[in-house]
Design a protein around this motif. Structure first.
Motif, PDB file in Angstrom:
ATOM      1  N   ALA A   1       0.857  -1.195   0.000  1.00 31.57           N
ATOM      2  CA  ALA A   1       0.000   0.000   0.000  1.00 31.57           C
ATOM      3  C   ALA A   1       0.895   1.249   0.000  1.00 31.57           C
ATOM      4  N   TYR A   2       0.271   2.391  -0.234  1.00 28.00           N
ATOM      5  CA  TYR A   2       0.978   3.679  -0.284  1.00 28.00           C
ATOM      6  C   TYR A   2       2.111   3.688  -1.311  1.00 28.00           C
ATOM      7  N   ARG A   3       1.833   3.043  -2.441  1.00 27.80           N
ATOM      8  CA  ARG A   3       2.727   3.160  -3.599  1.00 27.80           C
ATOM      9  C   ARG A   3       1.935   3.825  -4.719  1.00 27.80           C
ATOM     10  N   LEU A   4       2.615   4.645  -5.494  1.00 28.92           N
ATOM     11  CA  LEU A   4       1.940   5.410  -6.546  1.00 28.92           C
ATOM     12  C   LEU A   4       2.249   4.807  -7.922  1.00 28.92           C
TER      13      LEU A   4
ATOM     14  N   MET B   1       7.321   4.332  -3.748  1.00 27.18           N
ATOM     15  CA  MET B   1       7.003   4.301  -2.310  1.00 27.18           C
ATOM     16  C   MET B   1       6.801   5.731  -1.861  1.00 27.18           C
ATOM     17  N   LEU B   2       5.618   6.043  -1.406  1.00 28.47           N
ATOM     18  CA  LEU B   2       5.322   7.451  -1.116  1.00 28.47           C
ATOM     19  C   LEU B   2       6.010   7.925   0.159  1.00 28.47           C
ATOM     20  N   GLY B   3       6.468   9.158   0.112  1.00 25.53           N
ATOM     21  CA  GLY B   3       7.091   9.807   1.279  1.00 25.53           C
ATOM     22  C   GLY B   3       6.634  11.242   1.324  1.00 25.53           C
ATOM     23  N   GLU B   4       7.421  12.132   0.681  1.00 23.52           N
ATOM     24  CA  GLU B   4       7.092  13.563   0.710  1.00 23.52           C
ATOM     25  C   GLU B   4       5.742  13.863   0.057  1.00 23.52           C
TER      26      GLU B   4
END
Ligand code: MTE
Length: 365
Positions: A227-230, A247-250
């Motif tokens: 999850a939380y991948r774009l 992989m989402l961060g900022e």
């Protein structure tokens, strides 16, 4: 109506179990610091009950000394700092993406999966220094945060977690927070301790923090690896290669209209349009507002508390004669990043990071 976790009676509940909810946009934009009873909630499992007497935060992995800290240890032995920071869920504004094409099994957030608080706690870098981790090494290290809540995905039970790169961890804004708006964290916001990672998607600000592990790779946790991948707009779940996703961060730059609902009727004359904007680690340089679908623009007045980790409130005044109008907002940050005009450019099958121009249609007269 009485709401769980002492939330505001007008809280918009998107899901009762686990509890996922947020404030109506108008209330959200009324106070710069979101009162705790209006602060949005994003949970992937049930809220765990934590016994403060036996609670210990474990710090281990690639450290010189493993630590096991009670809440008191953290409060007594490390400098207390306050950080004014906005948390935003990567799924904020998913509802608009869903209107374009369905996104099954995800929450249909409106514009309310964002809130702002003053967080108090210890700098994570101070705590890691105590464990013997002091500066960036040649290795691209990561710091995993593990929570105490049990989550179920694909018939498997496991605990929530995620990670951030060590470089970010060593920045002074990343804290282990035990207070929110001057009060101990409430159970639903992570009592007794949570990570606060300003500028990053809310998913990395792990609640009910149980352990911190310094390691070579990003966390193996589902919420980091899967999850939380774009993904690009053309990728579909049937054909996805999960490892290809970012992989989402900022956080990206965004802005939203909070003062008006879709198809609202307003009186002719002066109309004030208001909302929030946010650039995740950079300042907002300008907010443009249009009342004709983006043909012409005026510059909004900005209000913020002068830290780049905090949202910027904005306001623009129009004088409108009877008729139909489309209000639009777009923000520009200090690196000249701006928002895409067309929502189809940001559609993705998990529904993350929607920062397209925000549009609200109103009728005057
Ligand atoms: N931490 C744990 N342990 N479990 C969770 O489900 N949700 C994350 C993050 N931390 C979550 C978590 C997500 S996706 C967001 S957006 C923020 O918490 C929301 O924080 P809040 O509920 O305090 O607003």
């Amino acid at each position: 109506m009485l709401q769980p976790f002492e939330k505001h009676p007008d809280f918009v509940v998107r899901q009762a179990h686990p509890f996922n909810a947020g404030p109506p946009p108008r209330l959200l934009s009324q106070s710069y610091i979101t009162p705790t009873n209006l602060f949005f909630v994003r949970n992937h499992g049930d809220v765990p009950e934590v016994d403060i007497h036996s609670y210990r935060l474990q710090i281990n992995g690639r450290v010189l000394r493993s630590l096991s800290l009670s809440l008191e240890d953290l409060q007594d032995n490390f400098e207390r700092v306050n950080i004014s920071a906005t948390l935003q869920c990567a799924g904020n504004r998913r509802e608009e993406l869903m209107a374009l094409e369905s996104i099954p099994n995800e929450l249909g957030w409106g514009v309310e999966a964002i809130s702002h608080a003053v967080w108090s706690g210890a700098k994570l870098r101070d705590v890691l220094a105590e464990a013997g981790v002091e500066r960036e090494t040649d290795l691209p290290l990561h710091v995993e945060f593990g929570g105490l809540d049990q989550v179920e995905r694909h018939h498997k039970q496991f605990r929530y977690g995620g990670s951030i790169p060590l470089g970010k961890v060593l920045s002074p804004e990343v804290i282990l927070a035990y207070e929110m708006n001057g009060e101990p964290l409430t159970s639903v916001h992570g009592f007794p301790l949570r990570a606060i990672v300003p500028g990053y998607i809310g998913a990395r600000s792990v609640k009910w923090l149980d352990h911190i592990t310094v390691q070579n790779e990003p966390s193996e946790n589902y919420f980091q690896r899967h999850a939380y991948r774009l993904f690009a707009p053309h990728v579909r779940p049937e054909t996805v290669n999960w490892a290809d996703g970012v992989m989402l961060g900022e956080m990206n730059v965004t802005s939203v209209i909070c003062s008006h609902d879709e198809n609202e009727r307003v009186l002719p004359g002066p109309v004030t349009v208001q909302g929030y904007s946010m650039a995740g680690g950079r300042d907002i340089a300008r907010v443009d507002v249009s009342c004709d679908g983006g043909l012409t623009w005026i510059q909004a007045e900005l209000f913020n508390d002068a830290t780049c980790w905090a949202w910027t409130f904005w306001k623009a005044n129009f004088k409108l004669a009877p008729g139909n109008y489309q209000l639009v907002v777009r923000a520009i940050d200090t690196a000249a990043n701006t928002q895409p005009q067309d929502i189809s450019q940001v559609w993705n099958f998990k529904g993350y990071m929607n920062n397209a121009w925000h549009r609200v249609n109103i009728k005057v007269g």
